[in-house]
Design an enzyme around this catalytic site. Structure first.
Site, short mmCIF file in Angstrom:
data_model
loop_
_atom_site.label_atom_id
_atom_site.label_comp_id
_atom_site.label_asym_id
_atom_site.label_seq_id
_atom_site.Cartn_x
_atom_site.Cartn_y
_atom_site.Cartn_z
CB THR A 108 38.91 44.97 34.46
OG1 THR A 108 39.10 43.61 34.11
CG2 THR A 108 37.53 45.10 35.11
CG ASP A 109 39.86 41.67 30.22
OD1 ASP A 109 39.76 41.58 31.47
OD2 ASP A 109 40.64 40.96 29.55
CD GLU A 110 38.18 39.70 35.72
OE1 GLU A 110 37.24 39.42 36.47
OE2 GLU A 110 39.34 39.32 35.91
CE1 TYR A 146 38.31 44.23 40.13
CE2 TYR A 146 38.17 42.61 38.38
CZ TYR A 146 38.69 43.79 38.88
OH TYR A 146 39.57 44.54 38.12
CE LYS A 173 37.78 48.40 37.90
NZ LYS A 173 38.60 49.50 38.47
P1 NAD Z 1 45.93 46.27 43.43
O1 NAD Z 1 44.93 45.49 44.21
O2 NAD Z 1 47.31 45.74 43.30
O3 NAD Z 1 46.05 47.75 44.04
C1 NAD Z 1 44.95 48.49 44.43
C2 NAD Z 1 45.44 49.69 45.24
O4 NAD Z 1 44.30 50.47 45.61
C3 NAD Z 1 46.16 49.31 46.53
O5 NAD Z 1 47.34 50.07 46.67
C4 NAD Z 1 45.16 49.65 47.62
O6 NAD Z 1 45.77 50.04 48.85
C5 NAD Z 1 44.41 50.81 46.99
N1 NAD Z 1 43.05 50.97 47.54
C6 NAD Z 1 42.12 50.00 47.73
N2 NAD Z 1 41.00 50.53 48.27
C7 NAD Z 1 41.23 51.86 48.40
C8 NAD Z 1 40.45 52.95 48.87
N3 NAD Z 1 39.19 52.78 49.33
N4 NAD Z 1 40.98 54.19 48.86
C9 NAD Z 1 42.25 54.39 48.41
N5 NAD Z 1 43.04 53.39 47.96
C10 NAD Z 1 42.53 52.14 47.95
O7 NAD Z 1 45.26 46.50 42.01
P2 NAD Z 1 45.95 46.54 40.56
O8 NAD Z 1 46.10 45.15 40.05
O9 NAD Z 1 47.12 47.43 40.60
O10 NAD Z 1 44.76 47.23 39.72
C11 NAD Z 1 44.67 48.64 39.62
C12 NAD Z 1 43.44 48.99 38.81
O11 NAD Z 1 43.53 48.41 37.52
C13 NAD Z 1 42.14 48.47 39.42
O12 NAD Z 1 41.17 49.45 39.22
C14 NAD Z 1 41.83 47.23 38.61
O13 NAD Z 1 40.43 47.00 38.57
C15 NAD Z 1 42.38 47.62 37.26
N6 NAD Z 1 42.85 46.50 36.42
C16 NAD Z 1 43.73 45.58 36.91
C17 NAD Z 1 44.20 44.58 36.08
C18 NAD Z 1 45.19 43.54 36.56
O14 NAD Z 1 45.47 42.59 35.82
N7 NAD Z 1 45.78 43.67 37.72
C19 NAD Z 1 43.75 44.50 34.75
C20 NAD Z 1 42.81 45.46 34.30
C21 NAD Z 1 42.39 46.46 35.14
O1 DAU Z 2 41.25 40.50 33.20
C1 DAU Z 2 41.70 41.55 34.01
C2 DAU Z 2 41.67 41.12 35.45
O2 DAU Z 2 42.77 40.24 35.65
C3 DAU Z 2 41.73 42.28 36.43
O3 DAU Z 2 40.61 43.09 36.27
C4 DAU Z 2 41.81 41.77 37.88
O4 DAU Z 2 41.98 42.84 38.77
C5 DAU Z 2 43.00 40.84 37.99
O5 DAU Z 2 43.05 40.28 39.29
C6 DAU Z 2 42.92 39.72 36.95
O6 DAU Z 2 41.79 38.85 37.26
P1 DAU Z 2 41.89 37.26 37.09
O7 DAU Z 2 40.87 36.62 37.92
O8 DAU Z 2 41.92 36.90 35.64
O9 DAU Z 2 43.39 37.04 37.67
P2 DAU Z 2 43.99 35.90 38.61
O10 DAU Z 2 45.47 36.07 38.59
O11 DAU Z 2 43.31 35.82 39.93
O12 DAU Z 2 43.64 34.57 37.82
C7 DAU Z 2 44.09 34.36 36.49
C8 DAU Z 2 43.55 33.02 36.03
O13 DAU Z 2 44.20 31.99 36.78
C9 DAU Z 2 42.07 32.86 36.31
O14 DAU Z 2 41.48 32.11 35.25
C10 DAU Z 2 42.00 32.06 37.60
C11 DAU Z 2 43.25 31.21 37.52
N1 DAU Z 2 43.89 30.88 38.83
C12 DAU Z 2 44.15 31.91 39.68
C13 DAU Z 2 44.73 31.66 40.90
C14 DAU Z 2 45.03 32.78 41.87
C15 DAU Z 2 44.21 29.57 39.13
O15 DAU Z 2 44.00 28.65 38.32
N2 DAU Z 2 44.81 29.33 40.33
C16 DAU Z 2 45.06 30.30 41.26
O16 DAU Z 2 45.57 29.98 42.36
#
Ligand code: NAD
Ligand code: DAU
Length: 356
Positions: A133-135, A159, A163
């Site tokens: 992730t970019d975080e 988190y 990562k």
């Molecule tokens: P998600 O939370 O929707 O899915 C995670 C999946 O991993 C789930 O299906 C869960 O059951 C599985 N899991 C969790 N713990 C596990 C374990 N111990 N063993 C096996 N499986 C397990 O997450 P996502 O949003 O699809 O993100 C996927 C990946 O991409 C993550 O590594 C996240 O850090 C990264 N990522 C997400 C975003 C985003 O915006 N969602 C952005 C950048 C990177």
């Molecule tokens: O940047 C990549 C990341 O994006 C991934 O690595 C994470 O897995 C993914 O969950 C996401 O993280 P964020 O914290 O940015 O996503 P989230 O949707 O939780 O929040 C997006 C923005 O919105 C953040 O600034 C927090 C804000 N927010 C979120 C929620 C859930 C609100 O203002 N209200 C809310 O109820």
């Protein structure tokens, strides 16, 4: 030919499995623990498809991972499995340390043992793609340039710290043992099958139910939004053409403030599913800020474009319109993921009218 995908029942993982099998006949072994975030319904069309082998299990289980590698002999591991929600990491960081750090360590060790025993050709074809992730880069001020791959690591939440640790492990396993690792650091994804705890699906689902739309702090935090289908295409590109040992930042060139995201979703819903009680924007509520809330993320995605020719296909306007329509058309999927566990989380997070 097979690949091993971890976390393939989650949001991005399920999109990736569907994307991969739309143009490949390779077997996809999908190892997922099915936490609250894992949902096999997102893979429904693949249930009877022999190319998709689902295994419910934990990436921390070295015996299981080792046996899957020996049985299926994959040429790649694409590692999505993680605890992914920042707010949950603030309330309970332990699972994040376990899955994101220990789980990645276990996978790397199992991959190293398997890869070391491969014949020369298979050894040089093998890849371990670590999805991150970019975080990990921390927070940008308004006038700083977007994150390049060389940006220092400054994670601010449990988190992102977990990562970041997993990225360091993946890097070290390449540098020390020569494991053919590739790493991608991506910005915020949105699109079909995203669990409605994250901002965009939460706002869509709450608005349709006439519930408050919670905005943390002043709502001026900026994220870079990428349509999930574009992320899947980027991962495929890096897996097939990326340079071993390299990191690629993946982003949508869409820096948008949270408040503007929420207004956009409300306006789209007003057009396609108007509420009899008036514009959805009247549901917006400013609530207490997320502790340690990063102000701005922005991705400089020039390296992946220049080196590998990948660029996002969707604009934010096209991607968000598709996403809103997807949620409107998939009410049953939404209803099913809103299980008791989900309701408990929402109550804990928002019922006091504020973030933690
Ligand atoms: P998600 O939370 O929707 O899915 C995670 C999946 O991993 C789930 O299906 C869960 O059951 C599985 N899991 C969790 N713990 C596990 C374990 N111990 N063993 C096996 N499986 C397990 O997450 P996502 O949003 O699809 O993100 C996927 C990946 O991409 C993550 O590594 C996240 O850090 C990264 N990522 C997400 C975003 C985003 O915006 N969602 C952005 C950048 C990177
Ligand atoms: O940047 C990549 C990341 O994006 C991934 O690595 C994470 O897995 C993914 O969950 C996401 O993280 P964020 O914290 O940015 O996503 P989230 O949707 O939780 O929040 C997006 C923005 O919105 C953040 O600034 C927090 C804000 N927010 C979120 C929620 C859930 C609100 O203002 N209200 C809310 O109820």
């Amino acid at each position: 030919m097979a690949i091993l995908v971890t976390g393939g029942a989650g949001f991005i993982g399920a999109n990736f499995v569907r994307h991969w099998l739309a143009s490949s006949d390779e077997v996809v072994v999908n190892l997922d623990k099915l936490t609250y975030a894992g949902n096999l319904e997102s893979l429904a069309p693949l249930v009877a498809d022999g190319r998709h082998r689902f295994v419910q299990g934990d990436i921390c289980d070295a015996e299981l991972v080792g046996s899957l590698l020996e049985s299926y002999r994959p040429w790649a591991i694409v590692h999505f499995a993680a605890e992914s929600h920042v707010d949950r990491s603030i309330l309970g960081p332990g699972e994040f340390v376990r899955t994101n750090i220990e789980g990645t360590f276990t996978l790397l060790e199992c991959a190293r043992a398997y890869w070391s025993g491969l014949e020369a050709d298979a050894r040089s074809a093998f890849r371990f793609l670590h999805v991150s992730t970019d975080e990990v880069y921390g927070s940008l001020s308004a006038d700083e340039p977007p994150f390049a791959e060389s940006h220092r690591y400054e994670p601010n939440s449990p988190y992102s710290a977990s990562k970041a640790a997993s990225d360091h492990l993946a890097r070290a396993w390449h540098q020390t043992y020569g494991l053919p690792v590739l790493t991608t650091n991506c910005s915020n994804n949105y699109g079909p099958f995203q669990f409605p705890e994250k901002l965009i699906p939460l706002v869509i689902v709450n608005a349709l139910a006439g519930k408050p739309l919670p905005i943390y702090g002043d709502g001026c935090q900026v994220r870079d939004w990428l349509y999930v289908g574009d992320h899947c295409a980027a991962i495929r590109t890096v897996l097939t053409s990326g340079q071993i040992g390299e990191t690629y930042n993946v982003g949508g060139w869409n820096e948008i403030a949270n408040i503007d995201i929420v207004h956009t979703v409300c306006r789209l819903l007003d057009q396609v599913r108007p509420s009899p009680t008036g514009p959805y924007e009247q549901l917006i509520r400013f609530v207490a800020d997320r502790p340690g809330h990063d102000r701005r993320y922005a991705i400089d995605a020039r390296k992946i474009e220049q080196a590998l020719g990948w660029r996002p296909a969707e604009t934010f306007d096209s991607g968000i319109a598709k996403t809103v329509h997807w949620y409107l058309d998939h009410g049953a999927w939404v209803e099913h993921v809103q299980s008791g566990a989900y309701r408990e989380w929402i109550a804990r997070q928002y019922d006091a009218g504020s973030a933690p």
